[in-house]
Design a protein around this motif. Structure first.
Motif, PDB file in Angstrom:
ATOM      1  N   VAL A  90       0.743  -1.082  -0.052  1.00 24.35           N
ATOM      2  CA  VAL A  90      -0.016   0.043  -0.089  1.00 24.35           C
ATOM      3  C   VAL A  90       0.720   1.309  -0.078  1.00 24.35           C
ATOM      4  O   VAL A  90       1.653   1.440   0.792  1.00 24.35           O
ATOM      5  N   VAL A  91       0.459   2.351  -0.905  1.00 21.05           N
ATOM      6  CA  VAL A  91       1.032   3.806  -0.667  1.00 21.05           C
ATOM      7  C   VAL A  91      -0.160   4.623  -0.600  1.00 21.05           C
ATOM      8  O   VAL A  91      -0.900   4.847  -1.412  1.00 21.05           O
ATOM      9  N   LEU A  92       0.043   5.367   0.507  1.00 21.33           N
ATOM     10  CA  LEU A  92      -0.982   6.559   0.788  1.00 21.33           C
ATOM     11  C   LEU A  92      -0.450   7.678   0.140  1.00 21.33           C
ATOM     12  O   LEU A  92       0.752   8.084   0.472  1.00 21.33           O
ATOM     13  N   SER A  93      -1.386   8.342  -0.618  1.00 20.59           N
ATOM     14  CA  SER A  93      -0.936   9.668  -1.196  1.00 20.59           C
ATOM     15  C   SER A  93      -1.539  10.754   0.091  1.00 20.59           C
ATOM     16  O   SER A  93      -2.648  10.835   0.268  1.00 20.59           O
ATOM     17  N   THR A  94      -0.328  11.190   0.378  1.00 22.34           N
ATOM     18  CA  THR A  94      -0.904  12.145   1.731  1.00 22.34           C
ATOM     19  C   THR A  94       0.111  13.387   1.834  1.00 22.34           C
ATOM     20  O   THR A  94       0.737  13.550   0.713  1.00 22.34           O
ATOM     21  N   GLU A  95       0.338  13.852   2.910  1.00 24.26           N
ATOM     22  CA  GLU A  95       1.044  15.211   3.077  1.00 24.26           C
ATOM     23  C   GLU A  95       1.720  14.875   4.351  1.00 24.26           C
ATOM     24  O   GLU A  95       1.222  14.476   5.195  1.00 24.26           O
ATOM     25  N   ILE A  96       3.123  15.832   4.504  1.00 21.31           N
ATOM     26  CA  ILE A  96       3.641  15.734   5.748  1.00 21.31           C
ATOM     27  C   ILE A  96       3.699  17.187   6.190  1.00 21.31           C
ATOM     28  O   ILE A  96       3.961  18.076   5.309  1.00 21.31           O
ATOM     29  N   LEU A  97       3.324  17.586   7.339  1.00 25.37           N
ATOM     30  CA  LEU A  97       3.108  19.107   7.993  1.00 25.37           C
ATOM     31  C   LEU A  97       3.810  19.226   9.134  1.00 25.37           C
ATOM     32  O   LEU A  97       3.792  18.293  10.159  1.00 25.37           O
ATOM     33  N   GLU A  98       4.301  20.504   9.395  1.00 20.05           N
ATOM     34  CA  GLU A  98       5.184  20.707  10.635  1.00 20.05           C
ATOM     35  C   GLU A  98       4.202  21.717  11.500  1.00 20.05           C
ATOM     36  O   GLU A  98       3.839  22.641  11.027  1.00 20.05           O
ATOM     37  N   VAL A  99       4.130  21.237  12.768  1.00 22.39           N
ATOM     38  CA  VAL A  99       3.559  22.046  13.765  1.00 22.39           C
ATOM     39  C   VAL A  99       4.502  22.314  14.737  1.00 22.39           C
ATOM     40  O   VAL A  99       5.088  21.629  15.453  1.00 22.39           O
TER      41      VAL A  99
END
Length: 297
Positions: A90-99
């Motif tokens: 499985v490959v999830l199309s998502t994003e990484i975000l910094e908080v």
């Protein structure tokens, strides 16, 4: 209730809801399997499905009964559960975000100390308590572990913007903490809490039971949509989003709050393809590659 061949249980909530429970316990691998199943279900484009809500050990599907018979979903769901018994492809199309997080901030610490009669420890604050029970020698070591590897959102909770996330680390490295013995009646807006294996940011001031360990400098919910990152949606997080907490100190916290106040702050974020095979093969090295993509954003 209907059993699915992999041991999951499917049940109906009237004519509008289908609920599927995969397991009675929570785990990172189980949560990622649910992400894969629900993402693939959305891609089927079945007419009448209004919403798909993944959680930590289950998921729920809301349908329009005038367009879809809930019983008709059993067959496609069984097919998806068979397809994703092994999620390594499985490959999830998502994003990484910094908080940006001000750990050990004065506001959550003051709040926590007002509610020691509801807590497991009367003498320690929440950060000191969670540090001790996880076996760290200092709060600084705990904070380094907490912000050193990213988290993945596994469940959008009960208040808009409230998103539970699990850290992307092997089971032996998971940070754990019980909730308060009795919930607090007050929690600062944007407080970062940790309960069980889950971290979450409180979008608004209110009651809560997670251990308070810091405060975000930025909102996770913006109904006014003043900030550019909220133009399309007042809720920041989405299920499957990868979140990296970045440790900041008081001066930077104040500077970011000023940027937020004038509507100028922009989150650092980057689209990513999250491959479960690569992650499970070497989680920490895979996390490093994700963080490089964020650094280049």
């Amino acid at each position: 209730m209907i059993d699915i061949p992999d041991g999951s249980r499917l049940s109906f909530g009237g004519e509008e809801f289908v609920f599927v429970e995969l397991t009675e316990h929570m785990s990172l691998s189980g949560a990622l399997r649910i992400q894969a199943i629900t993402e693939a279900l959305a891609e089927l484009g079945i007419d009448g499905i209004i919403d798909i809500c993944p959680s930590n050990a289950s998921y729920m599907v809301r349908i329009d009964p005038d367009r879809c018979d809930p019983r008709s979903l059993r067959e496609p769901l069984v097919d998806l559960h068979r397809r994703f018994v092994d999620t390594t492809d499985v490959v999830l199309s998502t994003e990484i975000l910094e908080v940006p997080i001000f750990y050990d901030d004065p506001w959550t610490t003051e709040t926590a100390m007002r509610f020691r009669d509801r807590h497991q420890s009367r003498s320690e604050n929440d950060l000191e308590y969670i540090t001790r029970i996880n076996g760290f020698d200092s709060t600084d070591e705990f904070v380094t572990a907490h912000c050193g590897n990213p988290f993945i959102v596994t469940f959008m909770c009960f208040v808009p913007g409230n998103a539970e996330s699990m850290q992307l680390v092997p089971d032996a490295m998971q940070l754990q903490a019980p909730k308060y013995v009795r919930p607090r009646t007050d929690t600062p807006e944007r407080a970062l809490g940790h309960g069980g294996a889950f971290a979450t940011i409180y979008p608004a001031r209110g009651a809560g039971g997670y251990q308070l360990i810091g405060r975000a400098a930025t909102p996770v919910f913006d109904l006014s949509r003043r900030l550019p990152d909220f133009t399309d949606d007042p809720v920041l997080a989405k299920a499957g989003m990868i979140v990296k907490y970045r440790r900041i100190h008081h001066d930077e916290y104040d500077a970011i709050r000023d940027e937020v106040g004038i509507g100028a702050y922009r989150y650092r974020r980057a689209p990513v393809q999250f491959g479960l095979a690569g992650f499970f093969a070497d989680p920490l090295s895979y996390n490093a590659s994700l963080l490089r993509e964020l650094a280049d954003a």
